[in-house]
Design a protein around this motif. Structure first.
Motif, mmCIF file in Angstrom:
data_model
loop_
_atom_site.group_PDB
_atom_site.id
_atom_site.type_symbol
_atom_site.label_atom_id
_atom_site.label_comp_id
_atom_site.label_asym_id
_atom_site.label_seq_id
_atom_site.Cartn_x
_atom_site.Cartn_y
_atom_site.Cartn_z
ATOM 1 N N LEU A 139 43.920 51.945 29.198
ATOM 2 C CA LEU A 139 44.514 52.079 30.533
ATOM 3 C C LEU A 139 44.673 50.674 31.119
ATOM 4 N N ASN A 140 45.947 50.210 31.138
ATOM 5 C CA ASN A 140 46.221 48.784 31.336
ATOM 6 C C ASN A 140 46.301 48.339 32.791
ATOM 7 N N GLY A 141 45.317 48.703 33.595
ATOM 8 C CA GLY A 141 45.215 48.151 34.936
ATOM 9 C C GLY A 141 46.064 48.862 35.977
ATOM 10 N N ASP A 142 45.808 48.561 37.262
ATOM 11 C CA ASP A 142 46.383 49.297 38.396
ATOM 12 C C ASP A 142 46.099 50.787 38.210
ATOM 13 N N LEU A 143 44.841 51.115 38.343
ATOM 14 C CA LEU A 143 44.372 52.450 38.007
ATOM 15 C C LEU A 143 44.807 53.477 39.054
ATOM 16 N N ASP B 128 41.682 42.645 10.533
ATOM 17 C CA ASP B 128 43.093 42.375 10.274
ATOM 18 C C ASP B 128 43.845 42.127 11.582
ATOM 19 N N TRP B 129 43.670 43.044 12.520
ATOM 20 C CA TRP B 129 44.501 43.068 13.721
ATOM 21 C C TRP B 129 43.724 42.609 14.941
ATOM 22 N N ILE B 130 44.417 41.850 15.809
ATOM 23 C CA ILE B 130 43.857 41.529 17.124
ATOM 24 C C ILE B 130 44.844 42.028 18.170
ATOM 25 N N ILE B 131 44.388 42.950 18.997
ATOM 26 C CA ILE B 131 45.227 43.558 20.033
ATOM 27 C C ILE B 131 44.619 43.239 21.391
ATOM 28 N N VAL B 132 45.430 42.658 22.270
ATOM 29 C CA VAL B 132 44.979 42.266 23.603
ATOM 30 C C VAL B 132 45.544 43.233 24.632
ATOM 31 N N GLN B 133 44.688 43.624 25.557
ATOM 32 C CA GLN B 133 45.089 44.442 26.701
ATOM 33 C C GLN B 133 44.885 43.612 27.967
ATOM 34 N N MET B 134 45.912 43.537 28.809
ATOM 35 C CA MET B 134 45.745 42.940 30.144
ATOM 36 C C MET B 134 46.849 43.487 31.039
ATOM 37 N N HIS B 135 46.665 43.378 32.335
ATOM 38 C CA HIS B 135 47.598 44.054 33.234
ATOM 39 C C HIS B 135 48.902 43.270 33.441
ATOM 40 N N CYS C 221 41.416 48.000 32.006
ATOM 41 C CA CYS C 221 41.290 46.587 32.374
ATOM 42 C C CYS C 221 41.644 46.469 33.850
ATOM 43 N N LEU C 222 41.254 45.339 34.427
ATOM 44 C CA LEU C 222 41.500 45.100 35.844
ATOM 45 C C LEU C 222 42.965 44.735 36.075
ATOM 46 N N GLY C 223 43.554 45.267 37.137
ATOM 47 C CA GLY C 223 44.885 44.859 37.575
ATOM 48 C C GLY C 223 44.804 44.286 38.981
ATOM 49 N N ASN C 224 45.948 43.896 39.520
ATOM 50 C CA ASN C 224 45.949 43.338 40.875
ATOM 51 C C ASN C 224 45.524 44.368 41.910
ATOM 52 N N HIS C 225 45.778 45.653 41.655
ATOM 53 C CA HIS C 225 45.409 46.658 42.658
ATOM 54 C C HIS C 225 43.956 47.109 42.558
ATOM 55 N N GLU C 226 43.184 46.503 41.643
ATOM 56 C CA GLU C 226 41.731 46.717 41.678
ATOM 57 C C GLU C 226 41.055 45.733 42.628
ATOM 58 N N VAL C 227 41.797 44.775 43.162
ATOM 59 C CA VAL C 227 41.253 43.804 44.124
ATOM 60 C C VAL C 227 41.228 44.466 45.501
ATOM 61 N N GLU C 228 40.049 44.731 46.032
ATOM 62 C CA GLU C 228 39.903 45.431 47.313
ATOM 63 C C GLU C 228 39.126 44.576 48.301
ATOM 64 N N PHE C 229 39.588 44.548 49.534
ATOM 65 C CA PHE C 229 38.877 43.800 50.581
ATOM 66 C C PHE C 229 37.441 44.315 50.741
ATOM 67 N N ASP C 230 36.535 43.399 50.977
ATOM 68 C CA ASP C 230 35.145 43.720 51.342
ATOM 69 C C ASP C 230 34.412 44.537 50.277
ATOM 70 N N ASN C 231 34.885 44.479 49.041
ATOM 71 C CA ASN C 231 34.201 45.155 47.934
ATOM 72 C C ASN C 231 33.886 44.142 46.833
ATOM 73 N N GLY C 232 33.005 43.226 47.136
ATOM 74 C CA GLY C 232 32.548 42.274 46.132
ATOM 75 C C GLY C 232 33.324 40.970 46.148
ATOM 76 N N ALA C 233 32.814 39.991 45.371
ATOM 77 C CA ALA C 233 33.347 38.624 45.410
ATOM 78 C C ALA C 233 34.824 38.573 45.047
ATOM 79 N N GLN C 234 35.248 39.408 44.073
ATOM 80 C CA GLN C 234 36.673 39.473 43.724
ATOM 81 C C GLN C 234 37.281 40.820 44.122
ATOM 82 N N GLY C 235 36.536 41.632 44.831
ATOM 83 C CA GLY C 235 37.071 42.931 45.253
ATOM 84 C C GLY C 235 36.991 44.004 44.184
ATOM 85 N N PHE C 236 36.187 43.778 43.138
ATOM 86 C CA PHE C 236 36.177 44.686 41.986
ATOM 87 C C PHE C 236 35.039 45.706 42.014
ATOM 88 N N THR C 237 34.314 45.819 43.118
ATOM 89 C CA THR C 237 33.128 46.686 43.131
ATOM 90 C C THR C 237 33.456 48.133 42.782
#
Ligand code: FE2
Length: 565
Positions: free
Chosen positions: A192-196, A343-350, A229-245
């Protein structure tokens, strides 16, 4: 994208799957009976106190997916002796509560680490507590552990899911069908690639939005791990140092062994594939986290003690790890490429290095500067993104062309570090030892399709927008109303191979075949994108108004190959 809302939206009861499906895209909630046990449980009236009934139940992989999973859930009130039963074992859960920093509500989450499992085996489990109102018949489901050693397996992916409860900003009924689509393909797990769920766009009811998200996902995520993974919409005001609480409290993810950043990024191994999940919020230039557009301030509940957040405030977290994530990424990729069993390296990011969405965000130079050189050095095969609500596939890319971009406003040449395709022949079979394929999969279920793609009006080439600097909030002509500008640069998107203009909704299905018969000496992954034609609220090409649909049909299939390690 809609402007941020600080509306005081009413709290709603969770929506059942059948209610959503019956209501279609109208936003109306039909009063039909629930069809699932999960929905039946979550619709019940909240007890006066002490309701420890498990809900929002979801699985993630433990440290070794062949032998361990984590069962996580929430309850409306503190649970007494929350636990998982699996066979004859009873595993107590760790309680991890938090208080939402905007509306002051307490949230109760629980996590049970289940280890000592056999590889490739199916297990039944139950989740309960002493104050579970369903204690006589607790929630039960099954899951399957990963195989050990090289083996064929299937996984699925999309990002930008939202919830089916259209009371919330950016939620849409397709979100329920998207979860059903995962189940229909019976993958080993889902990425699930972020912006949950976009709780940040509904800031006064964030726990309620997360609850609807969790209960919608439970239909699949209780049966197989969903790895986020974390997306920009996981950043929330007043919920931790980066908003990820909210995110970090609800998920237990494999340990990255980096102090202070547990859960922000991680990796796990299944068979011959190393999966690497990153938080691109740390490197992108784009400012797209929590934002108060104005004209009114966002005022947290008095109980939180948090001050009002003034118009024009955004929560910009670029660089928050101080380079720790990129250092971890290099160590992880180096070890993976050095390991003969990988064999394979697969990266997930938002966020995206290669997106040419016209109405969406586009590409970001921050990823190209900090991470693409590492993807080249260690031959990352595949990058899965969300962020733009569409489907786009790149050719394999390696290296970059300098000084081929232009400032959108002035036309001045700007260095966008444009990824260089190693081929522009869309053959359907790509050797990713020569270049990395990027897939934009922001096609989950959110209420803003972005399947409108850039074209250079001068030469008719595909064109991408690129953020090369931070788009911090600026005042508009309306007093106390702020906006954040679109990407500042453009480039001809010579790396773009395929774009779905029929719909912004779909699901990618990946079949890993370590020992195919038809690619001698190579290993392969077959990728098929299924799409939900007609689901666009408004299709940008035809202006046709659509509605949520359960019908996912094949859009394209292609094969990635590489020599065995
Ligand atoms: Fe996003």
């Amino acid at each position: 994208m809609p402007a941020n809302s600080d509306d005081d939206r009413p709290s709603r009861s969770p929506v059942s799957r059948r209610q959503v499906l019956a209501a279609g895209g109208t936003g109306l909630l039909a009063a039909t009976a629930s069809s699932t046990r999960a929905a039946a449980r979550t619709r019940k009236v909240r007890a006066a106190a002490g309701d420890g009934t498990p809900e929002q139940i979801h699985l993630t992989w433990g440290e070794n997916p062949a032998t361990s999973v984590v069962v996580s859930w929430a309850s409306l009130d503190p649970a007494t002796r929350p636990r998982v039963r699996i066979g004859q074992r009873v595993i107590p859960a760790e309680a991890r509560p938090y208080t939402d920093g905007i509306n002051g509500e307490a949230v109760w989450t629980y996590h049970a680490r289940v280890g000592g499992l056999r590889p490739g085996a199916t297990y039944a489990y139950m989740v309960t507590a002493d104050n579970d109102s369903n204690a006589a018949d607790p929630f039960a489901a099954t899951f399957r552990t990963a195989p050990s050693g090289p083996a064929a397996f299937r996984f699925t992916s999309f990002g930008d899911l939202a919830t089916p409860n259209t009371a919330w900003v950016l939620s849409y009924g397709q979100s329920a069908y998207a979860v059903d689509a995962v189940e229909s393909f019976q993958p080993l797990f889902h990425l699930l690639n972020g912006d949950l769920c976009y709780a940040d766009l509904n800031p006064t009811v964030q726990p309620e939005v997360w609850r609807d998200f969790g209960n919608n996902n439970q239909t699949s995520a209780a049966n197989r791990p969903w790895m986020p993974c974390l997306g920009n919409h996981e950043v929330e005001f007043d919920n931790g140092a980066q908003g990820f609480t909210s995110y970090l409290t609800r998920y237990t993810l494999p340990d990255n062994h980096v102090a202070g950043f547990g859960g922000n990024w991680y990796s796990f191994r299944i068979g011959s594939v190393l999966f690497v999940s990153l938080d691109a919020d740390d490197v992108v230039y784009q400012d797209a986290g929590a934002f108060v557009a104005g004209p009114t301030a966002l005022t947290p509940a008095a109980s939180t003690g948090n001050p009002a957040i003034e118009p024009g405030t955004s929560f910009y977290v670029r660089g928050y790890s101080g380079g720790a994530q990129t250092a971890w990424l290099e160590r992880t990729l180096a070890a993976g490429r050095d390991d003969p069993s990988v064999d394979w390296i697969i990266v997930q990011m938002h966020q995206c290095a290669c997106s040419s969405s016209a109405t969406g965000n586009g590409s970001d130079l921050g990823i190209r500067q900090q991470w693409l050189p590492l993807f080249d050095r260690y031959q990352v095969d595949l990058v899965l993104n969300g962020h733009d609500h569409d489907y786009e596939r790149s050719f394999p890319v390696r290296g970059a062309d300098a000084d081929v971009g232009h400032e959108a406003a002035t036309g001045t040449v700007v260095n966008t570090l444009r990824p260089r395709p190693v081929t522009t022949t869309d053959s359907g079979v790509f050797d990713t030892s020569h270049g990395t394929v990027h897939l934009i999969l922001g096609c989950g279920g959110t209420d803003a399709n972005l399947d409108d793609y850039g074209v250079d009006t001068a030469d008719r080439e595909r064109q991408a927008k690129v953020f090369t600097q931070a788009n911090r909030p600026v005042l508009t002509s309306t007093p106390d109303v702020y906006t954040r500008a679109a990407a500042d640069a453009v480039e001809d998107a010579i790396w773009s191979a395929k774009r779905d203009t029929l719909t912004g909704y779909g699901i990618a299905v990946f079949d890993v075949n370590p020992d195919p018969e038809d690619f001698g000496g190579h290993t392969s992954i077959t990728v098929t994108q299924y799409h939900a034609v007609g689901a666009d609220p408004v299709n940008p090409a035809t202006s046709a108004k659509g509605a949520p649909t359960p019908d996912y049909t094949e859009f394209e299939t292609f094969t990635l190959v590489r020599p065995r390690s």
